[in-house]
Motif scaffolding. Sequence first.
Motif, mmCIF file in Angstrom:
data_model
loop_
_atom_site.group_PDB
_atom_site.id
_atom_site.type_symbol
_atom_site.label_atom_id
_atom_site.label_comp_id
_atom_site.label_asym_id
_atom_site.label_seq_id
_atom_site.Cartn_x
_atom_site.Cartn_y
_atom_site.Cartn_z
ATOM 1 N N GLN A 5 44.690 33.503 31.250
ATOM 2 C CA GLN A 5 45.651 34.378 31.917
ATOM 3 C C GLN A 5 45.314 35.841 31.672
ATOM 4 O O GLN A 5 45.317 36.652 32.602
ATOM 5 C CB GLN A 5 47.071 34.080 31.455
ATOM 6 C CG GLN A 5 48.105 34.947 32.153
ATOM 7 C CD GLN A 5 49.530 34.521 31.876
ATOM 8 O OE1 GLN A 5 49.772 33.448 31.347
ATOM 9 N NE2 GLN A 5 50.464 35.360 32.251
ATOM 10 N N VAL B 236 51.579 40.515 38.633
ATOM 11 C CA VAL B 236 52.208 39.490 37.816
ATOM 12 C C VAL B 236 51.346 38.242 37.928
ATOM 13 O O VAL B 236 51.113 37.728 39.032
ATOM 14 C CB VAL B 236 53.650 39.179 38.272
ATOM 15 C CG1 VAL B 236 54.252 38.079 37.401
ATOM 16 C CG2 VAL B 236 54.508 40.428 38.237
ATOM 17 N N GLU C 298 51.303 34.448 36.585
ATOM 18 C CA GLU C 298 52.164 33.455 35.945
ATOM 19 C C GLU C 298 51.393 32.151 35.747
ATOM 20 O O GLU C 298 50.825 31.619 36.698
ATOM 21 C CB GLU C 298 53.396 33.197 36.810
ATOM 22 C CG GLU C 298 54.241 34.440 37.001
ATOM 23 C CD GLU C 298 55.354 34.222 37.991
ATOM 24 O OE1 GLU C 298 56.352 33.566 37.615
ATOM 25 O OE2 GLU C 298 55.216 34.698 39.140
ATOM 26 N N ASN C 299 51.405 31.670 34.531
ATOM 27 C CA ASN C 299 50.810 30.377 34.226
ATOM 28 C C ASN C 299 51.833 29.302 34.587
ATOM 29 O O ASN C 299 52.865 29.174 33.931
ATOM 30 C CB ASN C 299 50.435 30.286 32.750
ATOM 31 C CG ASN C 299 49.770 28.973 32.389
ATOM 32 O OD1 ASN C 299 49.703 28.045 33.184
ATOM 33 N ND2 ASN C 299 49.265 28.903 31.174
ATOM 34 N N GLU C 300 51.552 28.550 35.641
ATOM 35 C CA GLU C 300 52.464 27.505 36.105
ATOM 36 C C GLU C 300 51.962 26.109 35.730
ATOM 37 O O GLU C 300 52.418 25.114 36.283
ATOM 38 C CB GLU C 300 52.662 27.620 37.611
ATOM 39 C CG GLU C 300 53.357 28.911 38.007
ATOM 40 C CD GLU C 300 53.751 28.949 39.461
ATOM 41 O OE1 GLU C 300 53.058 28.321 40.298
ATOM 42 O OE2 GLU C 300 54.771 29.598 39.763
ATOM 43 N N PHE D 76 47.857 28.809 38.279
ATOM 44 C CA PHE D 76 48.394 30.159 38.191
ATOM 45 C C PHE D 76 48.959 30.623 39.523
ATOM 46 O O PHE D 76 48.502 30.203 40.587
ATOM 47 C CB PHE D 76 47.307 31.150 37.756
ATOM 48 C CG PHE D 76 46.874 30.964 36.334
ATOM 49 C CD1 PHE D 76 47.544 31.603 35.307
ATOM 50 C CD2 PHE D 76 45.810 30.139 36.018
ATOM 51 C CE1 PHE D 76 47.148 31.416 33.986
ATOM 52 C CE2 PHE D 76 45.412 29.949 34.705
ATOM 53 C CZ PHE D 76 46.087 30.590 33.691
ATOM 54 N N LYS D 77 49.940 31.502 39.431
ATOM 55 C CA LYS D 77 50.459 32.208 40.601
ATOM 56 C C LYS D 77 50.241 33.693 40.353
ATOM 57 O O LYS D 77 50.608 34.219 39.297
ATOM 58 C CB LYS D 77 51.947 31.926 40.809
ATOM 59 C CG LYS D 77 52.531 32.735 41.970
ATOM 60 C CD LYS D 77 53.908 32.279 42.399
ATOM 61 C CE LYS D 77 54.974 32.569 41.401
ATOM 62 N NZ LYS D 77 56.332 32.255 41.911
ATOM 63 N N ARG E 8 59.459 37.851 44.227
ATOM 64 C CA ARG E 8 58.271 36.997 44.344
ATOM 65 C C ARG E 8 58.691 35.670 44.947
ATOM 66 O O ARG E 8 59.786 35.179 44.672
ATOM 67 C CB ARG E 8 57.632 36.724 42.979
ATOM 68 C CG ARG E 8 56.907 37.891 42.401
ATOM 69 C CD ARG E 8 56.110 37.516 41.173
ATOM 70 N NE ARG E 8 56.870 36.931 40.079
ATOM 71 C CZ ARG E 8 57.660 37.592 39.258
ATOM 72 N NH1 ARG E 8 57.819 38.877 39.399
ATOM 73 N NH2 ARG E 8 58.300 36.985 38.290
#
Length: 102
Positions: free
Chosen positions: A4, A20, A22-24, A38-39, A91
């Motif tokens: 990340q 941003v 984001e680790n999803e 990731f997003k 988002r």
Amino acid sequence: MSIQATIEDKLKALEPTELVVENESHMHNVPPNSETHFKVTLVSERFVGLMPVKRHQQIYALLADELSGPVHALALHLYTPQEWASRGAPRPDSPGCMGGGH
């Protein structure tokens, strides 16, 4: 450095006004503490005049190593500052995982 953090560092090349990552991964059927999904939400003047596919290609080029290795999925939400300012929501939400999740 985490995947990340590496993604965040590489995307700074686009001089974002908003970034941003984001680790999803936790939303998917992967081992705990994975960094595979990731997003990315990124706002940059560099996207002005570019169609979405050209914006995505810029990201893919910057993250080629990660996409050829540990990153399995990358959701991209890429905006110009003007597009970002006209959005109502901060988002987009990610859809649920079709392959199972936690």
